[in-house]
Design a protein around this motif. Sequence first.
Motif, PDB file in Angstrom:
ATOM      1  N   GLN A 110      -5.860   8.779  -2.021  1.00 14.62           N
ATOM      2  CA  GLN A 110      -5.808   9.238  -0.287  1.00 14.62           C
ATOM      3  C   GLN A 110      -6.315   7.912   0.215  1.00 14.62           C
ATOM      4  OE1 GLN A 110      -5.830  12.885   1.476  1.00 14.62           O
ATOM      5  NE2 GLN A 110      -5.869  11.360   2.219  1.00 14.62           N
ATOM      6  N   THR A 111      -6.712   7.012   0.076  1.00 15.61           N
ATOM      7  CA  THR A 111      -7.451   5.945   1.109  1.00 15.61           C
ATOM      8  C   THR A 111      -6.406   4.972   0.855  1.00 15.61           C
ATOM      9  OG1 THR A 111      -9.575   5.619  -0.387  1.00 15.61           O
ATOM     10  CG2 THR A 111      -8.906   3.657   1.233  1.00 15.61           C
ATOM     11  N   LEU A 112      -5.290   4.891   0.065  1.00 11.72           N
ATOM     12  CA  LEU A 112      -4.274   3.747  -0.045  1.00 11.72           C
ATOM     13  C   LEU A 112      -3.334   4.383   1.042  1.00 11.72           C
ATOM     14  CD1 LEU A 112      -2.901   3.615  -3.225  1.00 11.72           C
ATOM     15  CD2 LEU A 112      -3.402   1.859  -1.810  1.00 11.72           C
ATOM     16  N   ARG A 113      -2.943   6.263   1.390  1.00 13.12           N
ATOM     17  CA  ARG A 113      -2.599   6.851   1.998  1.00 13.12           C
ATOM     18  C   ARG A 113      -2.564   6.578   3.922  1.00 13.12           C
ATOM     19  NH1 ARG A 113      -0.388  11.789  -1.774  1.00 13.12           N
ATOM     20  NH2 ARG A 113       0.966  10.273  -3.285  1.00 13.12           N
ATOM     21  N   ASP A 114      -4.902   7.006   3.769  1.00 14.19           N
ATOM     22  CA  ASP A 114      -5.184   6.521   4.696  1.00 14.19           C
ATOM     23  C   ASP A 114      -4.387   5.062   5.488  1.00 14.19           C
ATOM     24  OD1 ASP A 114      -6.060   9.090   4.582  1.00 14.19           O
ATOM     25  OD2 ASP A 114      -8.141   8.074   4.134  1.00 14.19           O
ATOM     26  N   ASN A 115      -4.238   4.933   4.692  1.00  9.15           N
ATOM     27  CA  ASN A 115      -3.945   2.845   4.654  1.00  9.15           C
ATOM     28  C   ASN A 115      -2.073   3.331   5.698  1.00  9.15           C
ATOM     29  OD1 ASN A 115      -6.619   2.016   4.990  1.00  9.15           O
ATOM     30  ND2 ASN A 115      -6.705   0.168   3.645  1.00  9.15           N
ATOM     31  N   ILE A 169       0.813  -1.025  -0.183  1.00  7.25           N
ATOM     32  CA  ILE A 169      -0.036  -0.346  -0.029  1.00  7.25           C
ATOM     33  C   ILE A 169       0.238   1.018   0.250  1.00  7.25           C
ATOM     34  CG2 ILE A 169      -2.016  -0.967   1.191  1.00  7.25           C
ATOM     35  CD1 ILE A 169      -0.965  -0.086   4.114  1.00  7.25           C
ATOM     36  N   GLY A 170       2.125   1.520   0.759  1.00  3.10           N
ATOM     37  CA  GLY A 170       2.571   2.175   0.449  1.00  3.10           C
ATOM     38  C   GLY A 170       3.584   2.797  -0.913  1.00  3.10           C
ATOM     39  N   PRO A 171       3.982   2.198  -1.395  1.00  5.50           N
ATOM     40  CA  PRO A 171       4.522   1.531  -3.141  1.00  5.50           C
ATOM     41  C   PRO A 171       3.573   2.267  -4.199  1.00  5.50           C
ATOM     42  CG  PRO A 171       5.644   0.018  -1.933  1.00  5.50           C
ATOM     43  CD  PRO A 171       4.853   0.492  -0.821  1.00  5.50           C
ATOM     44  N   ARG A 172       2.239   2.002  -3.525  1.00  2.00           N
ATOM     45  CA  ARG A 172       1.155   2.546  -4.890  1.00  2.00           C
ATOM     46  C   ARG A 172       0.283   3.591  -4.005  1.00  2.00           C
ATOM     47  NH1 ARG A 172      -3.131  -1.883  -3.462  1.00  2.00           N
ATOM     48  NH2 ARG A 172      -4.250  -0.719  -4.534  1.00  2.00           N
ATOM     49  N   ALA A 173       1.036   4.190  -2.389  1.00  2.00           N
ATOM     50  CA  ALA A 173       0.179   5.657  -2.204  1.00  2.00           C
ATOM     51  C   ALA A 173       1.413   5.716  -2.915  1.00  2.00           C
ATOM     52  CB  ALA A 173       0.177   5.422  -1.218  1.00  2.00           C
ATOM     53  N   PRO A 219      15.190  -5.043  16.158  1.00  2.00           N
ATOM     54  CA  PRO A 219      14.687  -6.006  14.663  1.00  2.00           C
ATOM     55  C   PRO A 219      16.216  -6.035  13.270  1.00  2.00           C
ATOM     56  CG  PRO A 219      13.673  -4.056  15.689  1.00  2.00           C
ATOM     57  CD  PRO A 219      15.685  -4.601  16.663  1.00  2.00           C
ATOM     58  N   ILE A 220      15.413  -6.442  13.007  1.00  2.19           N
ATOM     59  CA  ILE A 220      15.813  -6.955  11.537  1.00  2.19           C
ATOM     60  C   ILE A 220      13.955  -7.068  10.512  1.00  2.19           C
ATOM     61  CG2 ILE A 220      16.578  -8.410   9.591  1.00  2.19           C
ATOM     62  CD1 ILE A 220      18.504  -9.299  11.874  1.00  2.19           C
ATOM     63  N   VAL A 221      13.966  -6.672   9.421  1.00  2.00           N
ATOM     64  CA  VAL A 221      12.357  -6.305   9.422  1.00  2.00           C
ATOM     65  C   VAL A 221      12.368  -6.343   7.887  1.00  2.00           C
ATOM     66  CG1 VAL A 221      10.508  -4.569   9.632  1.00  2.00           C
ATOM     67  CG2 VAL A 221      11.466  -4.364  11.824  1.00  2.00           C
ATOM     68  N   ILE A 222      11.708  -6.848   6.992  1.00  2.00           N
ATOM     69  CA  ILE A 222      11.778  -7.688   6.196  1.00  2.00           C
ATOM     70  C   ILE A 222      10.446  -6.931   5.265  1.00  2.00           C
ATOM     71  CG2 ILE A 222      11.782  -9.442   4.533  1.00  2.00           C
ATOM     72  CD1 ILE A 222      12.615 -11.589   6.790  1.00  2.00           C
ATOM     73  N   GLY A 223      10.320  -5.638   4.685  1.00  2.00           N
ATOM     74  CA  GLY A 223       9.088  -5.237   4.061  1.00  2.00           C
ATOM     75  C   GLY A 223       8.547  -6.171   2.920  1.00  2.00           C
ATOM     76  N   GLY A 224       7.485  -5.399   2.209  1.00  2.00           N
ATOM     77  CA  GLY A 224       6.849  -3.981   2.609  1.00  2.00           C
ATOM     78  C   GLY A 224       7.866  -3.125   1.892  1.00  2.00           C
ATOM     79  N   GLY A 225       6.434  -1.899   1.839  1.00  2.00           N
ATOM     80  CA  GLY A 225       7.009  -0.456   1.049  1.00  2.00           C
ATOM     81  C   GLY A 225       8.258  -0.033   2.147  1.00  2.00           C
ATOM     82  N   HIS A 226       9.266   1.081   1.794  1.00  2.00           N
ATOM     83  CA  HIS A 226       9.846   1.956   2.367  1.00  2.00           C
ATOM     84  C   HIS A 226       9.110   2.832   3.039  1.00  2.00           C
ATOM     85  CE1 HIS A 226      14.946   2.554   3.115  1.00  2.00           C
ATOM     86  NE2 HIS A 226      14.135   2.288   3.794  1.00  2.00           N
ATOM     87  N   ASN A 227       7.403   2.985   2.912  1.00  2.00           N
ATOM     88  CA  ASN A 227       7.021   3.654   4.395  1.00  2.00           C
ATOM     89  C   ASN A 227       7.568   3.258   5.794  1.00  2.00           C
ATOM     90  OD1 ASN A 227       5.463   1.543   1.896  1.00  2.00           O
ATOM     91  ND2 ASN A 227       4.530   1.511   4.414  1.00  2.00           N
ATOM     92  N   ASN A 228       7.405   2.265   5.927  1.00  2.00           N
ATOM     93  CA  ASN A 228       7.965   1.822   7.040  1.00  2.00           C
ATOM     94  C   ASN A 228       8.858   2.069   8.007  1.00  2.00           C
ATOM     95  OD1 ASN A 228       5.061   0.238   6.891  1.00  2.00           O
ATOM     96  ND2 ASN A 228       6.682  -1.393   5.489  1.00  2.00           N
TER      97      ASN A 228
END
Length: 347
Positions: free
Chosen positions: A117-122, A61-65, A144-153
Amino acid sequence: MHTLIPFTADTCRQLVAKREGETKIGQTLHCYEGKAPLGEHLAKAKADGVRFVILGIGEDIGPRANLGRGGAVDAFEAVMAQFCNFQSNQFLDGSLCLVLGQIATQDLQLPADATTQTLRDNVEKLDQRVIDIVTAIIAAELEPIVIGGGHNNAYGLLMATKAATKRPVAAVNLDPHSDFRPREGRHSGNGFSYAAASGALAHYHVLGMHELKNSQQTLEQLAAFGGKWHTFQSIWVRQELTLKQAISDIVIDLNASGLPVAIELDLDAIINMPSSASTSAGIPLIDALFYVNQVARNTNACYLHLAEGAPSCHPAGIEAGRRETGQSISELIYSYIQGRTAQHPLG
């Protein structure tokens, strides 16, 4: 915790290909059954000798947003299939690791016709889940070693680090994009600018930033913040300095800050890596491994974030993508762990 999908011992067993006379990491690492409260389980893991907590955030959702393509949803599963089958030996004892599971994102994923906008809200809703879970991990004095997902995280990780340590963070990011875009609603391109505005990010260095993949507005915002960079072209194209020298300079800056250090890596930086924005003009995986290892070894690193892996974006199909992302990210995880457990000066 309903926002966490546990990685159970049974899940792990199904991934391990046992072989007589060998001990695989999946046979020695710690798992989470989801029965005990998260904080209680993390405290027990710490007492049992765990140092590193592997966490997945499968979402696009982050990359799509950010008006980009999807696909960054299943890197965690691909990685675990590879990582659990590494050997547990004198170089890496699997009992140092707890595989916690994945942050639940299914209720946040949206159809292809969802509005920006809906993507960004999520993405904002996901931010809070990341903050809650990662704060608990760091508060338990685990990495933590975190495997994404978008770089929004990156935003949630930086906010969590500040919440747990009560200090702002110094971050280094191997990425063709600075992700310091305007704060126009949360997405994968502005995690660091939002973190800077919130006070969670105090020092920021981008390594491998592509000179033509960042807008002038973004560059000016980053410079106004005091951010620094070494470009992809300066190191790998024009060869004005070596990667080793750039990393040495970055390490000196990070340590001078006296702050907890975040190690960020966007898989988009690596040549032809299946990712949300894969590139043919990227860096070799071996250079990414060197970056992770050396910064982990020589700074007060508190987490590793490996973002944007997207097996489904491999041109040969998802199975080829699962193999490549699984193997590559597993190697990056080992590079971080080896650097953190070695801890000797850059030579």
